[in-house]
Design a protein around this motif. Structure first.
Motif, PDB file in Angstrom:
ATOM      1  N   ASN A   1       0.667  -1.256  -0.087  1.00 37.54           N
ATOM      2  CA  ASN A   1      -0.096   0.001  -0.219  1.00 37.54           C
ATOM      3  C   ASN A   1       0.903   1.258  -0.038  1.00 37.54           C
ATOM      4  O   ASN A   1       0.258   2.363   0.222  1.00 37.54           O
ATOM      5  CB  ASN A   1      -1.025   0.002   1.007  1.00 37.54           C
TER       6      ASN A   1
ATOM      7  N   ALA B   1      -2.961   0.888  -6.730  1.00 40.77           N
ATOM      8  CA  ALA B   1      -3.446  -0.667  -7.154  1.00 40.77           C
ATOM      9  C   ALA B   1      -2.040  -1.381  -7.344  1.00 40.77           C
ATOM     10  O   ALA B   1      -2.277  -2.605  -7.407  1.00 40.77           O
ATOM     11  CB  ALA B   1      -4.337  -0.687  -8.400  1.00 40.77           C
ATOM     12  N   ASP B   2      -1.147  -0.543  -7.469  1.00 35.03           N
ATOM     13  CA  ASP B   2       0.442  -1.231  -7.825  1.00 35.03           C
ATOM     14  C   ASP B   2       0.874  -2.092  -6.667  1.00 35.03           C
ATOM     15  O   ASP B   2       1.535  -2.995  -6.932  1.00 35.03           O
ATOM     16  CB  ASP B   2       1.477  -0.298  -8.217  1.00 35.03           C
TER      17      ASP B   2
ATOM     18  N   LYS C   1       0.384  -7.470 -13.499  1.00 34.71           N
ATOM     19  CA  LYS C   1      -0.366  -6.593 -12.182  1.00 34.71           C
ATOM     20  C   LYS C   1      -0.395  -5.023 -12.642  1.00 34.71           C
ATOM     21  O   LYS C   1      -1.356  -4.683 -12.456  1.00 34.71           O
ATOM     22  CB  LYS C   1       0.570  -6.774 -11.069  1.00 34.71           C
ATOM     23  N   THR C   2       0.500  -4.739 -13.373  1.00 39.34           N
ATOM     24  CA  THR C   2       0.810  -3.179 -13.950  1.00 39.34           C
ATOM     25  C   THR C   2       1.381  -3.217 -15.269  1.00 39.34           C
ATOM     26  O   THR C   2       2.257  -3.817 -15.532  1.00 39.34           O
ATOM     27  CB  THR C   2       1.613  -2.415 -12.956  1.00 39.34           C
TER      28      THR C   2
ATOM     29  N   ASP D   1      -1.042  -2.881  -3.763  1.00 39.93           N
ATOM     30  CA  ASP D   1      -2.037  -3.659  -2.843  1.00 39.93           C
ATOM     31  C   ASP D   1      -1.960  -4.944  -2.724  1.00 39.93           C
ATOM     32  O   ASP D   1      -2.625  -5.504  -1.782  1.00 39.93           O
ATOM     33  CB  ASP D   1      -3.596  -3.119  -3.387  1.00 39.93           C
TER      34      ASP D   1
END
Length: 84
Positions: free
Chosen positions: A8, A68-69, A46-47, A71
């Protein structure tokens, strides 16, 4: 290069200098960059997002994390994809 960031977190910004196989800085003038990251051993990204050419002559590119990267806990493989 290993890089550690806690779940986070969105700092610090990832800033790297790209070099070729001989260790020379890559000139990124007129290039675009994408940051890609996936969990180790998986093929699904993921990214995959635009990165910023920070200093074209100096070969520097940066990526600014979004929530979001980071989390998901785990180990990830990442790369900057450069297009000239």
């Amino acid at each position: 290069m290993a890089f550690y960031i806690k779940q986070n977190d969105t700092a610090p910004i990832l800033l790297v200098t790209l070099k070729d196989g001989d260790g020379a800085v890559v000139d990124l003038t007129a290039a675009t960059a994408v940051f890609k990251m996936r969990p180790v051993g998986q093929t699904t990204m993921k990214t995959s997002a635009a990165a910023i050419i920070h200093n074209a002559d100096g070969g520097q590119v940066r990526y600014e994390w979004v929530a979001a990267d980071t989390d998901t806990i785990g180990s990830f493989e990442a790369e900057f994809q450069i297009t000239f």
